[in-house]
Design a protein around this motif. Structure first.
Motif, short mmCIF file in Angstrom:
data_model
loop_
_atom_site.label_atom_id
_atom_site.label_comp_id
_atom_site.label_asym_id
_atom_site.label_seq_id
_atom_site.Cartn_x
_atom_site.Cartn_y
_atom_site.Cartn_z
N GLN A 28 0.83 -1.16 -0.01
CA GLN A 28 -0.06 -0.11 0.18
C GLN A 28 0.89 1.32 -0.10
O GLN A 28 0.50 2.36 -0.51
CB GLN A 28 -0.95 -0.08 1.21
N THR A 29 2.02 1.10 0.56
CA THR A 29 3.12 2.41 0.50
C THR A 29 3.80 2.41 -0.53
O THR A 29 4.68 3.20 -0.87
CB THR A 29 3.80 2.33 1.77
N GLY A 30 3.66 1.54 -1.65
CA GLY A 30 4.53 1.46 -2.74
C GLY A 30 5.97 0.81 -2.50
O GLY A 30 6.54 0.76 -3.57
N ARG A 31 6.08 0.27 -1.47
CA ARG A 31 7.34 -0.57 -1.15
C ARG A 31 7.47 -1.95 -1.98
O ARG A 31 6.55 -2.67 -2.02
CB ARG A 31 7.38 -0.67 0.47
N PRO A 32 8.34 -2.11 -2.46
CA PRO A 32 8.70 -3.58 -3.25
C PRO A 32 8.98 -4.72 -1.96
O PRO A 32 9.47 -4.38 -1.11
CB PRO A 32 9.92 -3.50 -4.06
N VAL A 33 8.23 -5.83 -2.34
CA VAL A 33 8.21 -6.72 -1.48
C VAL A 33 8.77 -8.11 -1.94
O VAL A 33 8.51 -8.45 -3.16
CB VAL A 33 6.88 -7.02 -0.72
N ARG A 34 9.39 -8.87 -1.39
CA ARG A 34 10.16 -10.06 -1.56
C ARG A 34 9.56 -11.11 -0.48
O ARG A 34 10.02 -10.71 0.58
CB ARG A 34 11.75 -10.27 -1.52
N ALA A 35 8.95 -11.97 -0.89
CA ALA A 35 8.35 -13.13 0.00
C ALA A 35 9.09 -14.48 -0.15
O ALA A 35 9.34 -15.08 -1.30
CB ALA A 35 6.89 -13.36 -0.31
N LEU A 36 9.57 -14.77 1.07
CA LEU A 36 10.42 -15.97 1.25
C LEU A 36 9.36 -17.12 1.35
O LEU A 36 8.46 -17.13 2.42
CB LEU A 36 11.47 -16.21 2.30
N VAL A 37 9.28 -17.96 0.72
CA VAL A 37 8.20 -19.07 0.78
C VAL A 37 8.90 -20.71 0.29
O VAL A 37 9.90 -20.75 -0.14
CB VAL A 37 7.17 -19.11 -0.44
N ARG A 38 8.34 -21.49 0.93
CA ARG A 38 8.73 -23.06 0.86
C ARG A 38 8.60 -23.61 -0.48
O ARG A 38 9.37 -24.21 -1.14
CB ARG A 38 8.33 -23.97 1.89
N ASN A 39 7.49 -23.23 -1.16
CA ASN A 39 6.96 -23.98 -2.33
C ASN A 39 6.44 -22.50 -3.18
O ASN A 39 5.10 -22.26 -2.98
CB ASN A 39 5.93 -24.99 -2.10
N PRO A 40 7.22 -22.14 -4.25
CA PRO A 40 6.74 -21.12 -5.08
C PRO A 40 5.46 -21.50 -5.93
O PRO A 40 4.75 -20.46 -6.40
CB PRO A 40 7.86 -20.66 -5.87
N ASP A 41 5.11 -22.79 -6.12
CA ASP A 41 4.05 -23.15 -6.92
C ASP A 41 2.80 -23.17 -6.08
O ASP A 41 1.74 -23.46 -6.60
CB ASP A 41 4.39 -24.53 -7.41
N ALA A 42 2.89 -23.00 -4.83
CA ALA A 42 1.71 -23.33 -3.82
C ALA A 42 0.64 -22.03 -4.37
O ALA A 42 1.02 -20.89 -4.63
CB ALA A 42 1.96 -23.22 -2.64
#
Length: 97
Positions: A28-42
């Motif tokens: 919402q603030t326009g900040r880029p986000v990177r998410a760490l996930v175990r399964n990118p296909d989920a």
């Protein structure tokens, strides 16, 4: 300098309640986000990607995956589940009144 001139914020637990709330607030603030996930296909990871989140595969038990996920980030929101030992200890300690 805009928010996109600096690195993303790495969010762990991004598909959960707290991590998901952090992702939404950052976006919402326009900040880029990177998410760490175990399964990118989920489905949950794909939903994050559909919101513009950079989804990267990683696991807390894999130091190399964490090193890779941290490259270029400006900050980290790290959400972990409590360990079973923590939960057992909490149950064995009487509540203060």
């Amino acid at each position: 300098m805009t928010n996109f001139d600096i690195g993303p914020v790495l969010v762990t637990g991004a598909s959960g309640n707290q991590g998901g709330a952090v992702v939404r607030a950052l976006l919402q603030t326009g900040r880029p986000v990177r998410a760490l996930v175990r399964n990118p296909d989920a489905a949950s990871a794909q939903a994050l990607a559909a919101q513009g989140v950079e989804v990267v595969k990683g696991d807390f038990d894999d130091a190399a995956s964490l090193d890779a996920a941290l490259v270029g980030v400006a900050g980290v929101f790290s959400m972990q589940m409590p360990s079973p030992l923590m939960i057992l200890n909490r149950r064995s300690v009487p509540a203060k009144r």
